[in-house]
Scaffold this motif. Sequence first.
Motif, PDB file in Angstrom:
ATOM      1  N   MET A  43     -20.943  28.978  54.273  1.00  0.00           N
ATOM      2  CA  MET A  43     -22.213  29.394  53.668  1.00  0.00           C
ATOM      3  C   MET A  43     -23.303  28.439  54.144  1.00  0.00           C
ATOM      4  O   MET A  43     -23.209  27.233  53.928  1.00  0.00           O
ATOM      5  CB  MET A  43     -22.100  29.352  52.143  1.00  0.00           C
ATOM      6  N   ASP A  44     -24.319  28.989  54.775  1.00  0.00           N
ATOM      7  CA  ASP A  44     -25.391  28.178  55.331  1.00  0.00           C
ATOM      8  C   ASP A  44     -26.616  28.103  54.427  1.00  0.00           C
ATOM      9  O   ASP A  44     -27.314  27.096  54.402  1.00  0.00           O
ATOM     10  CB  ASP A  44     -25.824  28.729  56.692  1.00  0.00           C
ATOM     11  N   CYS A  45     -26.900  29.181  53.709  1.00  0.00           N
ATOM     12  CA  CYS A  45     -28.133  29.241  52.931  1.00  0.00           C
ATOM     13  C   CYS A  45     -27.874  29.890  51.572  1.00  0.00           C
ATOM     14  O   CYS A  45     -26.751  30.281  51.254  1.00  0.00           O
ATOM     15  CB  CYS A  45     -29.185  30.038  53.703  1.00  0.00           C
ATOM     16  N   GLU A  46     -28.931  30.014  50.782  1.00  0.00           N
ATOM     17  CA  GLU A  46     -28.806  30.631  49.461  1.00  0.00           C
ATOM     18  C   GLU A  46     -28.489  32.125  49.565  1.00  0.00           C
ATOM     19  O   GLU A  46     -27.835  32.684  48.702  1.00  0.00           O
ATOM     20  CB  GLU A  46     -30.088  30.420  48.667  1.00  0.00           C
ATOM     21  N   PRO A  56     -21.341  25.808  47.654  1.00  0.00           N
ATOM     22  CA  PRO A  56     -21.801  25.951  49.040  1.00  0.00           C
ATOM     23  C   PRO A  56     -21.640  24.692  49.887  1.00  0.00           C
ATOM     24  O   PRO A  56     -21.436  24.788  51.090  1.00  0.00           O
ATOM     25  CB  PRO A  56     -23.269  26.335  48.887  1.00  0.00           C
ATOM     26  N   LYS A  57     -21.698  23.517  49.296  1.00  0.00           N
ATOM     27  CA  LYS A  57     -21.560  22.292  50.086  1.00  0.00           C
ATOM     28  C   LYS A  57     -20.139  22.111  50.600  1.00  0.00           C
ATOM     29  O   LYS A  57     -19.928  21.539  51.659  1.00  0.00           O
ATOM     30  CB  LYS A  57     -21.974  21.077  49.263  1.00  0.00           C
ATOM     31  N   LYS A  58     -19.165  22.591  49.839  1.00  0.00           N
ATOM     32  CA  LYS A  58     -17.764  22.508  50.266  1.00  0.00           C
ATOM     33  C   LYS A  58     -17.309  23.776  50.978  1.00  0.00           C
ATOM     34  O   LYS A  58     -16.166  23.851  51.407  1.00  0.00           O
ATOM     35  CB  LYS A  58     -16.852  22.278  49.057  1.00  0.00           C
ATOM     36  N   HIS A  59     -18.189  24.791  51.066  1.00  0.00           N
ATOM     37  CA  HIS A  59     -17.853  26.095  51.646  1.00  0.00           C
ATOM     38  C   HIS A  59     -16.646  26.687  50.915  1.00  0.00           C
ATOM     39  O   HIS A  59     -15.664  27.087  51.524  1.00  0.00           O
ATOM     40  CB  HIS A  59     -17.564  25.986  53.151  1.00  0.00           C
ATOM     41  N   ARG A  60     -16.751  26.720  49.599  1.00  0.00           N
ATOM     42  CA  ARG A  60     -15.612  27.103  48.762  1.00  0.00           C
ATOM     43  C   ARG A  60     -16.013  28.155  47.738  1.00  0.00           C
ATOM     44  O   ARG A  60     -17.066  28.076  47.129  1.00  0.00           O
ATOM     45  CB  ARG A  60     -15.106  25.858  48.049  1.00  0.00           C
ATOM     46  N   LEU A  61     -15.152  29.146  47.567  1.00  0.00           N
ATOM     47  CA  LEU A  61     -15.320  30.195  46.568  1.00  0.00           C
ATOM     48  C   LEU A  61     -14.088  30.174  45.670  1.00  0.00           C
ATOM     49  O   LEU A  61     -12.972  30.226  46.168  1.00  0.00           O
ATOM     50  CB  LEU A  61     -15.459  31.557  47.247  1.00  0.00           C
ATOM     51  N   VAL A  62     -14.308  30.086  44.362  1.00  0.00           N
ATOM     52  CA  VAL A  62     -13.204  30.072  43.407  1.00  0.00           C
ATOM     53  C   VAL A  62     -13.344  31.293  42.510  1.00  0.00           C
ATOM     54  O   VAL A  62     -14.347  31.453  41.815  1.00  0.00           O
ATOM     55  CB  VAL A  62     -13.214  28.777  42.552  1.00  0.00           C
ATOM     56  N   VAL A  63     -12.332  32.155  42.529  1.00  0.00           N
ATOM     57  CA  VAL A  63     -12.319  33.382  41.727  1.00  0.00           C
ATOM     58  C   VAL A  63     -11.172  33.280  40.734  1.00  0.00           C
ATOM     59  O   VAL A  63     -10.038  33.022  41.112  1.00  0.00           O
ATOM     60  CB  VAL A  63     -12.120  34.629  42.623  1.00  0.00           C
ATOM     61  N   THR A  64     -11.476  33.485  39.439  1.00  0.00           N
ATOM     62  CA  THR A  64     -10.434  33.486  38.420  1.00  0.00           C
ATOM     63  C   THR A  64     -10.365  34.865  37.796  1.00  0.00           C
ATOM     64  O   THR A  64     -11.382  35.534  37.639  1.00  0.00           O
ATOM     65  CB  THR A  64     -10.706  32.445  37.318  1.00  0.00           C
ATOM     66  N   GLY A  65      -9.148  35.262  37.445  1.00  0.00           N
ATOM     67  CA  GLY A  65      -8.977  36.556  36.801  1.00  0.00           C
ATOM     68  C   GLY A  65      -7.610  37.145  37.091  1.00  0.00           C
ATOM     69  O   GLY A  65      -6.743  36.515  37.695  1.00  0.00           O
ATOM     70  N   HIS A  66      -7.440  38.369  36.648  1.00  0.00           N
ATOM     71  CA  HIS A  66      -6.195  39.108  36.864  1.00  0.00           C
ATOM     72  C   HIS A  66      -6.335  39.905  38.154  1.00  0.00           C
ATOM     73  O   HIS A  66      -6.546  41.113  38.142  1.00  0.00           O
ATOM     74  CB  HIS A  66      -5.923  40.048  35.676  1.00  0.00           C
ATOM     75  N   VAL A  67      -6.268  39.202  39.288  1.00  0.00           N
ATOM     76  CA  VAL A  67      -6.526  39.821  40.586  1.00  0.00           C
ATOM     77  C   VAL A  67      -5.398  39.495  41.560  1.00  0.00           C
ATOM     78  O   VAL A  67      -4.629  38.567  41.369  1.00  0.00           O
ATOM     79  CB  VAL A  67      -7.860  39.314  41.179  1.00  0.00           C
ATOM     80  N   ASP A  68      -5.341  40.274  42.628  1.00  0.00           N
ATOM     81  CA  ASP A  68      -4.413  40.029  43.716  1.00  0.00           C
ATOM     82  C   ASP A  68      -5.139  39.173  44.756  1.00  0.00           C
ATOM     83  O   ASP A  68      -6.208  39.564  45.241  1.00  0.00           O
ATOM     84  CB  ASP A  68      -3.971  41.356  44.323  1.00  0.00           C
ATOM     85  N   PRO A  69      -4.610  37.989  45.122  1.00  0.00           N
ATOM     86  CA  PRO A  69      -5.321  37.110  46.060  1.00  0.00           C
ATOM     87  C   PRO A  69      -5.604  37.760  47.415  1.00  0.00           C
ATOM     88  O   PRO A  69      -6.672  37.542  47.990  1.00  0.00           O
ATOM     89  CB  PRO A  69      -4.366  35.933  46.227  1.00  0.00           C
ATOM     90  N   ASP A  70      -4.675  38.566  47.922  1.00  0.00           N
ATOM     91  CA  ASP A  70      -4.898  39.207  49.216  1.00  0.00           C
ATOM     92  C   ASP A  70      -6.048  40.207  49.158  1.00  0.00           C
ATOM     93  O   ASP A  70      -6.835  40.327  50.096  1.00  0.00           O
ATOM     94  CB  ASP A  70      -3.622  39.912  49.684  1.00  0.00           C
ATOM     95  N   LYS A  71      -6.165  40.925  48.043  1.00  0.00           N
ATOM     96  CA  LYS A  71      -7.261  41.886  47.887  1.00  0.00           C
ATOM     97  C   LYS A  71      -8.606  41.176  47.786  1.00  0.00           C
ATOM     98  O   LYS A  71      -9.612  41.656  48.313  1.00  0.00           O
ATOM     99  CB  LYS A  71      -7.032  42.756  46.659  1.00  0.00           C
ATOM    100  N   VAL A  72      -8.627  40.029  47.113  1.00  0.00           N
ATOM    101  CA  VAL A  72      -9.870  39.264  47.003  1.00  0.00           C
ATOM    102  C   VAL A  72     -10.303  38.782  48.383  1.00  0.00           C
ATOM    103  O   VAL A  72     -11.474  38.913  48.761  1.00  0.00           O
ATOM    104  CB  VAL A  72      -9.695  38.071  46.032  1.00  0.00           C
ATOM    105  N   LEU A  73      -9.362  38.249  49.151  1.00  0.00           N
ATOM    106  CA  LEU A  73      -9.686  37.763  50.494  1.00  0.00           C
ATOM    107  C   LEU A  73     -10.179  38.900  51.386  1.00  0.00           C
ATOM    108  O   LEU A  73     -11.180  38.756  52.090  1.00  0.00           O
ATOM    109  CB  LEU A  73      -8.458  37.095  51.116  1.00  0.00           C
TER     110      LEU A  73
END
Length: 158
Positions: free
Chosen positions: A38-41, A64-81
Amino acid sequence: MGILDHFSDMFEWTHSDRKKLKKLKRRPLQTVEIRIKMDCEGCERRVRKSVEGMKGVTGVEVEPKKHRLVVTGHVDPDKVLHRVRHRTGKVAEFWPYVPYDVVDHPYAPGVYDKKAPAGYVRNVVNNPQAAGLARASSTEVKYTSAFSDENPNACAVM
């Protein structure tokens, strides 16, 4: 009375409520961490919106500084990716880093990554090719603990 309680619970709920509960029971609550540049807002906003409307998502955290997205919930990780890759058009991968303290030799080849955020190194614990380089042998442990401040019988070189 256990059987009667069971039947009373079954008949209180409507059919659609039971369907939703079954879906939630199939997928446990989990945290999915994804590395995406992530480069900008605008990039940050696009990444956040790509997963906010997803079914089962309870929380989205963007760093954004770590280029990291954290998603919590009842989800499948492959589908989120897959959804993040598809909606943003960016290269995304599961978070490949672990804290610095977890790895015995954080500066071994294959472990040290210049692109990693501060305090993190690449996760090689599950990688059989690089894991041998990241683990300390018994002779190395002897030599490093001989000059340790935590060892009361250690040699002090002044």
